[in-house]
Design a protein around this motif. Structure first.
Motif, PDB file in Angstrom:
ATOM      1  N   SER A 128       0.859  -1.042   0.164  1.00 48.67           N
ATOM      2  CA  SER A 128       0.091   0.086   0.049  1.00 48.67           C
ATOM      3  C   SER A 128       0.815   1.273  -0.001  1.00 48.67           C
ATOM      4  O   SER A 128       1.762   1.313   0.699  1.00 48.67           O
ATOM      5  N   ILE A 129       0.754   2.176  -0.821  1.00 50.94           N
ATOM      6  CA  ILE A 129       1.207   3.307  -0.951  1.00 50.94           C
ATOM      7  C   ILE A 129       0.191   4.556  -0.792  1.00 50.94           C
ATOM      8  O   ILE A 129      -0.623   4.407  -1.474  1.00 50.94           O
ATOM      9  N   TYR A 130       0.392   5.412   0.037  1.00 58.89           N
ATOM     10  CA  TYR A 130      -0.528   6.283   0.262  1.00 58.89           C
ATOM     11  C   TYR A 130       0.020   8.068   0.419  1.00 58.89           C
ATOM     12  O   TYR A 130       1.249   8.201   0.769  1.00 58.89           O
ATOM     13  N   ILE A 131      -0.914   8.768   0.173  1.00 66.33           N
ATOM     14  CA  ILE A 131      -0.888  10.195   0.304  1.00 66.33           C
ATOM     15  C   ILE A 131      -1.714  10.569   1.260  1.00 66.33           C
ATOM     16  O   ILE A 131      -3.042  10.411   0.839  1.00 66.33           O
ATOM     17  N   VAL A 132      -1.654  11.382   2.451  1.00 63.45           N
ATOM     18  CA  VAL A 132      -2.797  12.020   3.150  1.00 63.45           C
ATOM     19  C   VAL A 132      -2.369  13.475   3.621  1.00 63.45           C
ATOM     20  O   VAL A 132      -1.359  13.567   3.850  1.00 63.45           O
ATOM     21  N   GLY A 133      -3.472  13.889   3.866  1.00 63.41           N
ATOM     22  CA  GLY A 133      -3.304  15.447   4.370  1.00 63.41           C
ATOM     23  C   GLY A 133      -4.186  15.340   5.876  1.00 63.41           C
ATOM     24  O   GLY A 133      -5.426  14.652   5.988  1.00 63.41           O
ATOM     25  N   THR A 134      -3.683  15.961   6.893  1.00 62.84           N
ATOM     26  CA  THR A 134      -4.619  16.064   8.145  1.00 62.84           C
ATOM     27  C   THR A 134      -4.526  17.534   8.449  1.00 62.84           C
ATOM     28  O   THR A 134      -3.601  18.257   8.503  1.00 62.84           O
ATOM     29  N   ARG A 135      -5.825  17.718   8.830  1.00 66.64           N
ATOM     30  CA  ARG A 135      -5.999  19.396   9.481  1.00 66.64           C
ATOM     31  C   ARG A 135      -6.452  19.323  11.058  1.00 66.64           C
ATOM     32  O   ARG A 135      -7.393  18.485  11.231  1.00 66.64           O
TER      33      ARG A 135
END
Length: 210
Positions: A128-135
């Motif tokens: 699994s390869i991912y990109i994620v943004g968190t605020r």
């Protein structure tokens, strides 16, 4: 290792209490199954164990994460089938996540990329390869939780199939250590085509227990 639709309440046995860096069931720090963009502080980490009951098999999952450098975590996870013949589901996983810098974002916003590899007895493997943004929307106060949300894109590759799946998570962390997390991953084209959702409450074993 395939994790089907789960609605669970998980007690994480956390040996340290680094904020915003609980180990997910899949290994990287995040919610129940899905990673967020947070990483542990350098030289700190988490170790956790869960007993997971699902429709087709039960498992003990033990995993840990560690901040090895600024903005970088690595982790390992073990999955052990507990029912008769469950050894066929045993698996080992390794993961790494890097929090991107110099993006000109607000201090409450984080973006990370990561990779998670799992292998089941040499007969099945998943990447699994991912990109994620968190605020983070609110700061933690005595009576109010720190509220945050994440949006990510997860690319899965397994023998004979691949899939690109978007996901969202919401998280509330209280001063006592209580963490409530909800997540939804949408269906993909082939691999694990059904949506996955989870709702989790967990509490760390720390000085508040005294």
């Amino acid at each position: 290792m395939r994790i089907t639709t789960i609605v669970s309440a998980v007690l994480a046995i956390a040996l340290s209490t680094t904020a915003f860096a609980y180990a997910s069931l899949s290994g990287p720090s995040g919610g129940t199954n899905l990673p967020d963009a947070n990483v542990p502080v350098v030289d700190t980490g988490q170790v956790a164990a869960d007993f997971l009951l699902v429709s087709n098999h039960n498992s003990m999952i033990v995993r840990g994460i560690y901040g090895v450098a600024t903005n970088l975590e690595v982790g390992v996870a073990g999955y052990f089938g507990t029912e008769s013949g469950g050894a066929d589901n045993n698996a080992i996983g390794v993961n790494a996540k890097y929090q991107l810098t110099n993006l000109g974002l607000q201090s409450s916003d984080k973006v990370a990329v990561g990779i998670n590899y799992q292998d089941a007895n040499g007969s099945f493997h998943d990447t699994s390869i991912y990109i994620v943004g968190t605020r983070q929307f609110t700061e933690m106060e005595a009576e109010k939780p720190a509220l945050s949300a994440s949006v990510g894109l997860n690319y899965n590759s397994a023998p004979g199939s691949t899939s690109l799946r978007p996901y969202v998570t919401a998280d509330a962390r209280y001063n006592s250590g209580l963490n409530i997390n909800a997540e939804l991953q949408l269906s993909g084209s082939d691999y694990e085509s059904n949506p996955m959702y989870a709702l989790t409450a967990r509490y760390p074993i720390n000085t508040n227990w005294n």
